[in-house]
Write a protein that holds these residues in place. Sequence first.
Motif, short mmCIF file in Angstrom:
data_model
loop_
_atom_site.label_atom_id
_atom_site.label_comp_id
_atom_site.label_asym_id
_atom_site.label_seq_id
_atom_site.Cartn_x
_atom_site.Cartn_y
_atom_site.Cartn_z
N HIS A 1 -8.33 5.33 2.44
CA HIS A 1 -9.24 5.47 1.30
C HIS A 1 -10.43 4.61 1.70
CE1 HIS A 1 -5.75 6.93 -0.85
NE2 HIS A 1 -6.44 7.07 -1.97
N HIS B 1 -12.40 10.23 0.53
CA HIS B 1 -13.41 9.93 -0.50
C HIS B 1 -14.81 9.65 0.07
CE1 HIS B 1 -10.43 10.02 -3.66
NE2 HIS B 1 -9.70 9.12 -3.02
N HIS C 1 -5.37 15.25 0.87
CA HIS C 1 -5.32 13.91 0.27
C HIS C 1 -4.66 14.04 -1.10
CE1 HIS C 1 -7.34 9.81 -0.44
NE2 HIS C 1 -6.72 10.10 -1.56
N HIS D 1 -1.52 12.17 -4.01
CA HIS D 1 -0.61 11.08 -4.38
C HIS D 1 0.61 11.67 -5.07
CE1 HIS D 1 -3.49 7.79 -3.49
NE2 HIS D 1 -4.35 8.76 -3.69
N ASP E 1 -6.08 15.12 -4.56
CA ASP E 1 -5.88 13.73 -4.97
C ASP E 1 -4.76 13.55 -6.01
OD1 ASP E 1 -6.24 11.05 -4.64
OD2 ASP E 1 -8.22 10.94 -5.54
ZN LIG Z 1 -6.40 8.86 -3.28
#
Ligand SMILES: [Zn+2]
Length: 431
Positions: A214, A246, A61, A63, A313
């Motif tokens: 998410h 999450h 996971h 970004h 993340d």
């Molecule tokens: Zn995220």
Amino acid sequence: MVEHTLVVKNARIRGRPLDKKYTIVVDGDRITSIKEDANLHGETEIDAQGRLVLPPFFNMHFHLDSVLTLGDPRFNESGTLWEGIEIWAERKKKLTVEEMLARVEKAVKWMAAYGTLWVRTHADTTEKTLTTVKGLVKAREEFKDIINIQVTGFPQDGILTEPENLELLEKAIELGADNVGMIPHNEYTRFDGARSVELAFDLAVKYNKDIDGHVDETDDPWSRNFEVVVRETIRRGWQGRVAAGHVTASHSWDPVYRNRIFGIAAKAGVSIVPNPLINIHLQGRFDNYPKRRGMAPIKLALEKGVNVALGHDCIMDPWYPLGVGDMLQVLFMAVHVDQMMGYSELQKSLDLITINGAKIWHILDDYGIEEGKKANLLVLRGKTELDALRLMGPPLYVVKEGKLIADNTGGESRILFRGKWEKLDFSQIQE
Ligand SMILES: [Zn+2]
């Protein structure tokens, strides 16, 4: 004398008796044999000196669209999720494919040097030009020699919060996104949350894609979109193709409910992907002391038979100011926060950043230090699993498909990129 492509000598291998040292022989991109005989030679030879060898890490996971934007246009001084979202809204107005690829290049080199060869990134599809998706789909191709990237179309601001958001999400898939994302707890009502999950599944079924959402990234014990994700997985026959990122609300759920839902999630083959660094940093922000830990209960999920893999993340962006792409740091945080510190638990915990990611990526058959499998491997600094968590840092060597791509010996880090060895600088300020 047979000359092999690569020979790794004196290797302790995770999952085999640690009192034995092996020679791993690679021909082309495959492991062709693993022997106790050290008298073999290859074009490239690595002496592992008794260090632990294991297959590389998964960062399930991430970004990449916002990576390394820390301080631009300003720093997040409160350290909250909300200030981060405000800063990102300003920053994303000036995104271009070129500047994003320059940041992504730096980040994926760091990740690969730190032993991550698979990263699943979200691409914000509520950024209306879809520069995020276009750039990250391009990155998947551009950097494939050093890392495998999957792109998830991610409706950051919600699917139903604006009329065009569903269309943008679909457009992202048409532009080449691998997976369908969602963010049901960010919709205006819990009914919209449930509806958004159904809409994401409609797209997944229509385009035959996996789901990666998410889900319930809040401390609110009434945030229960995960149950809808689980139900839809069963209803649509999507078992084994769904991951929920999450799920921090599950930390605050009533224990009776938590036990029941994780049991059903295991049956549905839904994986969860906690992000320990960011969860411990961003959750619990409405609590006075004592503060909740705000990370999904990994230990319980595993006990219930749920597959759990971890994500990093963010690295140096509006939400998280630290990080260098070391999945061992992520795991280190996880085992502390959820008290997975029993000796066997610590040893087993490495599954969270290795094989459990391979399950979500659907490459289990070709993943591992075994004869016939793809030659992806790390030579770590330490000799045991405990050492891996104690010493952390980049592995000594990273091998991708039979090729040495990163070398962190001799006090510096180097990566093989587009046929040339480059020295890496992990500093905040790059000279
Ligand atoms: Zn995220």
